[in-house]
Design a protein around this motif. Sequence first.
Motif, mmCIF file in Angstrom:
data_model
loop_
_atom_site.group_PDB
_atom_site.id
_atom_site.type_symbol
_atom_site.label_atom_id
_atom_site.label_comp_id
_atom_site.label_asym_id
_atom_site.label_seq_id
_atom_site.Cartn_x
_atom_site.Cartn_y
_atom_site.Cartn_z
ATOM 1 N N SER A 159 0.704 -1.144 -0.034
ATOM 2 C CA SER A 159 0.060 0.097 -0.074
ATOM 3 C C SER A 159 0.837 1.209 0.000
ATOM 4 O O SER A 159 0.507 2.436 -0.680
ATOM 5 N N LEU A 160 1.896 1.169 0.483
ATOM 6 C CA LEU A 160 3.060 2.306 0.701
ATOM 7 C C LEU A 160 3.153 2.716 -0.958
ATOM 8 O O LEU A 160 3.281 4.191 -0.876
ATOM 9 N N GLY A 161 3.164 1.861 -1.640
ATOM 10 C CA GLY A 161 3.637 2.240 -3.276
ATOM 11 C C GLY A 161 2.194 2.722 -3.866
ATOM 12 O O GLY A 161 2.400 3.570 -4.953
ATOM 13 N N VAL A 162 0.975 2.646 -3.149
ATOM 14 C CA VAL A 162 0.206 3.246 -3.829
ATOM 15 C C VAL A 162 -0.156 4.725 -3.106
ATOM 16 O O VAL A 162 -0.396 5.830 -4.052
ATOM 17 N N GLN B 276 9.424 3.906 -4.054
ATOM 18 C CA GLN B 276 10.773 3.994 -3.243
ATOM 19 C C GLN B 276 10.366 3.455 -1.869
ATOM 20 O O GLN B 276 11.165 2.877 -1.285
ATOM 21 N N ALA B 277 9.359 4.259 -1.259
ATOM 22 C CA ALA B 277 9.100 3.947 0.118
ATOM 23 C C ALA B 277 8.739 2.609 0.200
ATOM 24 O O ALA B 277 9.188 1.835 1.306
ATOM 25 N N ARG B 278 7.807 1.858 -0.763
ATOM 26 C CA ARG B 278 7.700 0.586 -0.791
ATOM 27 C C ARG B 278 8.780 -0.267 -0.426
ATOM 28 O O ARG B 278 8.832 -1.270 0.128
ATOM 29 N N ASN B 279 9.890 -0.109 -1.361
ATOM 30 C CA ASN B 279 11.002 -0.814 -1.547
ATOM 31 C C ASN B 279 11.719 -0.762 -0.292
ATOM 32 O O ASN B 279 12.377 -1.703 0.341
ATOM 33 N N PHE C 113 18.645 1.962 9.221
ATOM 34 C CA PHE C 113 18.852 3.467 8.628
ATOM 35 C C PHE C 113 19.941 3.190 7.661
ATOM 36 O O PHE C 113 20.292 4.308 7.009
ATOM 37 N N GLY C 114 20.594 1.844 7.494
ATOM 38 C CA GLY C 114 21.513 1.844 6.345
ATOM 39 C C GLY C 114 20.661 1.703 5.100
ATOM 40 O O GLY C 114 21.282 1.810 3.924
ATOM 41 N N LEU C 115 19.388 1.492 5.254
ATOM 42 C CA LEU C 115 18.337 1.120 4.213
ATOM 43 C C LEU C 115 17.429 2.196 3.944
ATOM 44 O O LEU C 115 16.984 2.427 2.588
ATOM 45 N N THR C 116 17.099 3.135 4.829
ATOM 46 C CA THR C 116 16.242 4.249 4.707
ATOM 47 C C THR C 116 16.543 5.358 5.799
ATOM 48 O O THR C 116 17.002 4.972 6.873
ATOM 49 N N LYS C 117 16.246 6.495 5.324
ATOM 50 C CA LYS C 117 16.298 7.631 6.182
ATOM 51 C C LYS C 117 15.002 7.974 6.692
ATOM 52 O O LYS C 117 15.123 9.046 7.550
ATOM 53 N N ASP C 118 14.147 7.559 6.486
ATOM 54 C CA ASP C 118 12.621 8.027 6.446
ATOM 55 C C ASP C 118 12.186 7.526 8.042
ATOM 56 O O ASP C 118 12.187 6.092 8.037
ATOM 57 N N PRO C 119 11.952 8.227 8.921
ATOM 58 C CA PRO C 119 11.837 7.957 10.330
ATOM 59 C C PRO C 119 10.499 6.958 10.353
ATOM 60 O O PRO C 119 10.195 6.176 11.046
ATOM 61 N N TYR C 120 9.477 7.287 9.546
ATOM 62 C CA TYR C 120 8.033 6.551 9.487
ATOM 63 C C TYR C 120 8.475 5.243 9.004
ATOM 64 O O TYR C 120 7.936 4.352 9.565
ATOM 65 N N ILE C 121 9.256 5.001 7.967
ATOM 66 C CA ILE C 121 9.359 3.889 7.441
ATOM 67 C C ILE C 121 10.476 2.786 8.441
ATOM 68 O O ILE C 121 10.090 1.745 8.672
#
Length: 294
Positions: free
Chosen positions: A54-57, A62-65, A195-203
């Motif tokens: 659903s994140l991709g929707v 990018q957020a989904r991955n 944090f090595g995979l994403t910097k988005d705190p929500y993800i």
Amino acid sequence: MSATVWEVTIAVLLAVLAFDLALAVIRRNKETSIKEATAWTVFYVSAAIAFGYSLGVWNTTQARNEFFAGWITEYSLSIDNLFIFILILARFKIDKTKQQLVLLVGIIMALVLRGIFIALGSAAISRYTWVFFIFGAFLLYTAFKLINESGEKEWKEGRLIGWFRKKGASPLTIVLVAIAVTDLIFALDSIPAIFGLTKDPYIVFTANAFALMGLRQLYFLLAGLVDRLIYLSKGLAVILGFIGFKLFIEGLHGVGIDKIGFYEIPHISLTVSLGVIGAALSVTTLISLTATRK
């Protein structure tokens, strides 16, 4: 991410935890069957997959991955954490009627600790680029320790546990302290890893939350596999070592170093990261099950 999305996410998470707590209290005198544990595990894994898709929707691809890369990594670390829970509960011979609540308390503590470290890590990364090097070095050190571990899972009492034992603490109290210490150690590993995979705190937060959901039920499903997945720690070592290396590269780019001599420092894509994570877990799981098939 908007405040409304955060509020809805936290409200849903608290509702799930409340439901799991109520279920654990209601069923505290009953053993969880393999069939029931399997059903709940499938439900929580499906919920994570549905959320990630659903994140991709409503967000971005990018957020989904990033979510799937983070969730798979954190779920693998949570399973390794769960194996230590199994050894601790077996070591102190905790009655099966009490294991439900002990596990849930352990999972709640893990979620709280990871929430604290997520907030601290996010603030540090946004201000100081050199934090990437610290996170990377810590993950490489952890990977080195995992590589040099024996294949068999083990848990050793530390000084803190010995102190509680000398003071005459009950086995249940000692177990709760041991699980809290274990949660702290795994939180220190898991936060730099994601944090090595994403910097988005929500993800980062949702990947950790979904990785912890359903662990109470998964415990009863994995209890018989603790002696079979003997190379899981090696797969985790590869993943953590890879992410540690990735953090070093991102740190170099962050301080403006894009070349070393004539060599241009590459950017490691999320696709490559997902491939390494998936391959490491698949190969080590297959080798483990094959080596222990008898």
